[in-house]
Every structure is written in structure tokens, then in C-alpha cells.
Design a protein around this motif. Structure first.
Motif, PDB file in Angstrom:
ATOM      1  N   LEU A 214       0.835  -1.201   0.000  1.00 35.89           N
ATOM      2  CA  LEU A 214       0.000   0.000   0.000  1.00 35.89           C
ATOM      3  C   LEU A 214       0.874   1.257   0.000  1.00 35.89           C
ATOM      4  N   PHE A 215       1.950   1.226   0.760  1.00 36.23           N
ATOM      5  CA  PHE A 215       2.899   2.340   0.763  1.00 36.23           C
ATOM      6  C   PHE A 215       3.478   2.547  -0.636  1.00 36.23           C
ATOM      7  N   TYR A 216       3.828   1.444  -1.301  1.00 36.87           N
ATOM      8  CA  TYR A 216       4.360   1.516  -2.661  1.00 36.87           C
ATOM      9  C   TYR A 216       3.323   2.131  -3.618  1.00 36.87           C
ATOM     10  N   ALA A 217       2.066   1.727  -3.478  1.00 36.67           N
ATOM     11  CA  ALA A 217       1.010   2.297  -4.322  1.00 36.67           C
ATOM     12  C   ALA A 217       0.884   3.797  -4.085  1.00 36.67           C
ATOM     13  N   SER A 218       1.005   4.210  -2.834  1.00 32.15           N
ATOM     14  CA  SER A 218       0.955   5.634  -2.500  1.00 32.15           C
ATOM     15  C   SER A 218       2.135   6.389  -3.115  1.00 32.15           C
ATOM     16  N   PHE A 219       3.303   5.775  -3.045  1.00 31.03           N
ATOM     17  CA  PHE A 219       4.502   6.363  -3.645  1.00 31.03           C
ATOM     18  C   PHE A 219       4.316   6.555  -5.148  1.00 31.03           C
ATOM     19  N   ARG A 220       3.694   5.560  -5.792  1.00 33.09           N
ATOM     20  CA  ARG A 220       3.449   5.654  -7.235  1.00 33.09           C
ATOM     21  C   ARG A 220       2.543   6.839  -7.571  1.00 33.09           C
TER      22      ARG A 220
ATOM     23  N   GLY B 136       2.355   9.686  -5.846  1.00 32.24           N
ATOM     24  CA  GLY B 136       3.191  10.886  -5.735  1.00 32.24           C
ATOM     25  C   GLY B 136       4.092  11.063  -6.940  1.00 32.24           C
ATOM     26  N   LYS B 137       4.680   9.977  -7.387  1.00 32.29           N
ATOM     27  CA  LYS B 137       5.547  10.034  -8.572  1.00 32.29           C
ATOM     28  C   LYS B 137       4.739  10.418  -9.814  1.00 32.29           C
ATOM     29  N   ALA B 138       3.537   9.843  -9.939  1.00 30.44           N
ATOM     30  CA  ALA B 138       2.684  10.155 -11.095  1.00 30.44           C
ATOM     31  C   ALA B 138       2.249  11.616 -11.076  1.00 30.44           C
ATOM     32  N   ARG B 139       2.050  12.182  -9.894  1.00 29.90           N
ATOM     33  CA  ARG B 139       1.711  13.611  -9.821  1.00 29.90           C
ATOM     34  C   ARG B 139       2.804  14.444 -10.498  1.00 29.90           C
ATOM     35  N   GLY B 140       4.052  14.121 -10.195  1.00 34.50           N
ATOM     36  CA  GLY B 140       5.164  14.845 -10.808  1.00 34.50           C
ATOM     37  C   GLY B 140       5.272  14.588 -12.298  1.00 34.50           C
ATOM     38  N   THR B 141       5.115  13.331 -12.681  1.00 38.61           N
ATOM     39  CA  THR B 141       5.238  12.952 -14.092  1.00 38.61           C
ATOM     40  C   THR B 141       4.178  13.630 -14.949  1.00 38.61           C
ATOM     41  N   TYR B 142       2.944  13.681 -14.457  1.00 40.15           N
ATOM     42  CA  TYR B 142       1.832  14.196 -15.262  1.00 40.15           C
ATOM     43  C   TYR B 142       1.420  15.621 -14.888  1.00 40.15           C
ATOM     44  N   GLY B 143       2.142  16.245 -13.954  1.00 39.16           N
ATOM     45  CA  GLY B 143       1.871  17.639 -13.601  1.00 39.16           C
ATOM     46  C   GLY B 143       0.542  17.848 -12.896  1.00 39.16           C
ATOM     47  N   ILE B 144       0.156  16.912 -12.067  1.00 37.83           N
ATOM     48  CA  ILE B 144      -1.107  17.035 -11.319  1.00 37.83           C
ATOM     49  C   ILE B 144      -0.774  17.506  -9.912  1.00 37.83           C
ATOM     50  N   LYS B 145      -1.104  18.745  -9.600  1.00 34.90           N
ATOM     51  CA  LYS B 145      -0.810  19.326  -8.291  1.00 34.90           C
ATOM     52  C   LYS B 145      -1.889  18.940  -7.284  1.00 34.90           C
ATOM     53  N   ALA B 146      -1.456  18.583  -6.079  1.00 35.76           N
ATOM     54  CA  ALA B 146      -2.399  18.283  -5.000  1.00 35.76           C
ATOM     55  C   ALA B 146      -3.192  19.542  -4.688  1.00 35.76           C
ATOM     56  N   PRO B 147      -4.443  19.445  -4.419  1.00 37.53           N
ATOM     57  CA  PRO B 147      -5.244  18.258  -4.124  1.00 37.53           C
ATOM     58  C   PRO B 147      -5.981  17.681  -5.338  1.00 37.53           C
ATOM     59  N   ALA B 148      -5.656  18.120  -6.538  1.00 36.62           N
ATOM     60  CA  ALA B 148      -6.355  17.631  -7.734  1.00 36.62           C
ATOM     61  C   ALA B 148      -6.176  16.121  -7.887  1.00 36.62           C
TER      62      ALA B 148
ATOM     63  N   PRO C 255      -5.582  11.081 -17.810  1.00 35.78           N
ATOM     64  CA  PRO C 255      -6.051   9.700 -17.644  1.00 35.78           C
ATOM     65  C   PRO C 255      -4.982   8.741 -17.107  1.00 35.78           C
ATOM     66  N   ASP C 256      -3.720   8.963 -17.478  1.00 34.65           N
ATOM     67  CA  ASP C 256      -2.659   8.091 -16.976  1.00 34.65           C
ATOM     68  C   ASP C 256      -2.494   8.263 -15.463  1.00 34.65           C
ATOM     69  N   PHE C 257      -2.518   9.506 -15.007  1.00 33.55           N
ATOM     70  CA  PHE C 257      -2.463   9.757 -13.565  1.00 33.55           C
ATOM     71  C   PHE C 257      -3.679   9.168 -12.862  1.00 33.55           C
ATOM     72  N   GLU C 258      -4.843   9.378 -13.441  1.00 32.13           N
ATOM     73  CA  GLU C 258      -6.079   8.921 -12.808  1.00 32.13           C
ATOM     74  C   GLU C 258      -6.089   7.411 -12.595  1.00 32.13           C
ATOM     75  N   ARG C 259      -5.517   6.648 -13.517  1.00 28.88           N
ATOM     76  CA  ARG C 259      -5.452   5.190 -13.351  1.00 28.88           C
ATOM     77  C   ARG C 259      -4.521   4.806 -12.208  1.00 28.88           C
ATOM     78  N   VAL C 260      -3.391   5.474 -12.100  1.00 33.89           N
ATOM     79  CA  VAL C 260      -2.474   5.204 -10.981  1.00 33.89           C
ATOM     80  C   VAL C 260      -3.158   5.554  -9.668  1.00 33.89           C
ATOM     81  N   PHE C 261      -3.827   6.688  -9.646  1.00 31.68           N
ATOM     82  CA  PHE C 261      -4.545   7.144  -8.447  1.00 31.68           C
ATOM     83  C   PHE C 261      -5.649   6.167  -8.063  1.00 31.68           C
ATOM     84  N   ARG C 262      -6.440   5.736  -9.046  1.00 25.67           N
ATOM     85  CA  ARG C 262      -7.545   4.807  -8.760  1.00 25.67           C
ATOM     86  C   ARG C 262      -7.033   3.441  -8.319  1.00 25.67           C
ATOM     87  N   ALA C 263      -5.924   2.975  -8.866  1.00 27.16           N
ATOM     88  CA  ALA C 263      -5.364   1.694  -8.429  1.00 27.16           C
ATOM     89  C   ALA C 263      -4.971   1.766  -6.958  1.00 27.16           C
ATOM     90  N   HIS C 264      -4.416   2.891  -6.543  1.00 27.72           N
ATOM     91  CA  HIS C 264      -4.068   3.090  -5.136  1.00 27.72           C
ATOM     92  C   HIS C 264      -5.332   3.113  -4.279  1.00 27.72           C
TER      93      HIS C 264
END
Length: 130
Positions: free
Chosen positions: A16-22, A24-36, A41-50
Motif C-alpha cells: 500500500l505504501f508503494y502504491a501511495s509512492f506511485r 506521488g511520482k505520477a503527480r510529478g510525471t503528469y503535472g497534477i498538483k495536490a489536491p487535484a 487519464p494516466d495519472f487517474e489510473r495510478v490514483f484509482r489503483a491506489h
């Protein structure tokens, strides 16, 4: 003592920690700033998997521990490992494409179901037979 189940519980938390880390990494990769949580769609799939893994933890963990206590520590741990493998498969395949997530989801769902049903049946049998 339930050493095997405890070990698998730690591994599930690490997963679960690893999924959370992914995420955070995807936020940087796809430019999605928290709390968005939307915007790519690529970020959203990583987020939904977590989130999906997080949603399954309250189903998995009680089943894991009830099975360990009432049935078998080693078998619970083995089914727990299967659950973790399924979750990791789901996480990776869902990030690649939503149509690819089915196998990982099925594996983890069957493992969780086996833990819950195994615990339930054993508890009921012990209640009935004293």
C-alpha cells in the motif's frame, strides 16, 4: 503466535505504501498538483489503483486475521501473499490500461473471498458444535 500472518500484514502495508509512492511520482510525471485528482487519464489510473487497494484493505485484513486465528496461520499467510500478488498485478496492469486489470482483480478478489468464507464457515461450525 501468528508470525506468518503478521509478516504478510506488513507486506500488505508495504504494498500500500508503494502504491501511495506511485501516486506521488505520477503527480510529478503528469503535472497534477495536490489536491487535484483528475486532469490526466494516466495519472487517474495510478490514483484509482491506489484507492482501490485502500478500499480493499478493510475487507482483506479482517479476513486474513480471522482465517489465521480460526483456521491456519500458514494458509492465511499463503492466501495473503496471493492477495498481494493480485493487487500488484492490478496496480501495474491498470496503469497500463483499464482493460488489462481483470486478472489481477480476480486473483485478489478470490483470495479475499477464500479468507472470508473460510473464516466464516469455521466460526459458524465452532459455534454450532461448541
Amino acid at each position: 503466535m501468528y508470525h506468518f500472518t503478521a509478516f504478510v500484514t506488513v507486506l500488505a502495508c508495504v504494498a500500500l505504501f508503494y502504491a501511495s509512492f506511485r501516486v506521488g511520482k505520477a503527480r510529478g510525471t503528469y503535472g497534477i498538483k495536490a489536491p487535484a485528482t483528475t486532469g490526466n487519464p494516466d495519472f487517474e489510473r495510478v490514483f484509482r489503483a491506489h484507492l482501490n487497494m485502500l478500499e480493499w484493505m478493510p475487507i482483506f485484513l479482517p479476513g486474513l486475521w480471522l482465517f489465521a486465528v480460526y483456521v491456519s496461520d500458514k494458509v492465511a499467510a499463503l492466501l495473503g501473499l496471493v492477495w498481494i500478488v493480485g493487487r500488484l498485478m492490478y496496480m501495474v496492469s491498470y496503469a497500463a490500461g483499464p482493460e488489462k486489470r481483470r486478472a489481477g482483480f480476480a486473483i485478489q478478489a478470490l483470495a479475499a473471498f477464500a479468507l472470508l468464507i473460510g473464516a466464516l464457515v469455521t466460526i459458524v461450525l465452532r459455534m454450532v458444535h461448541g
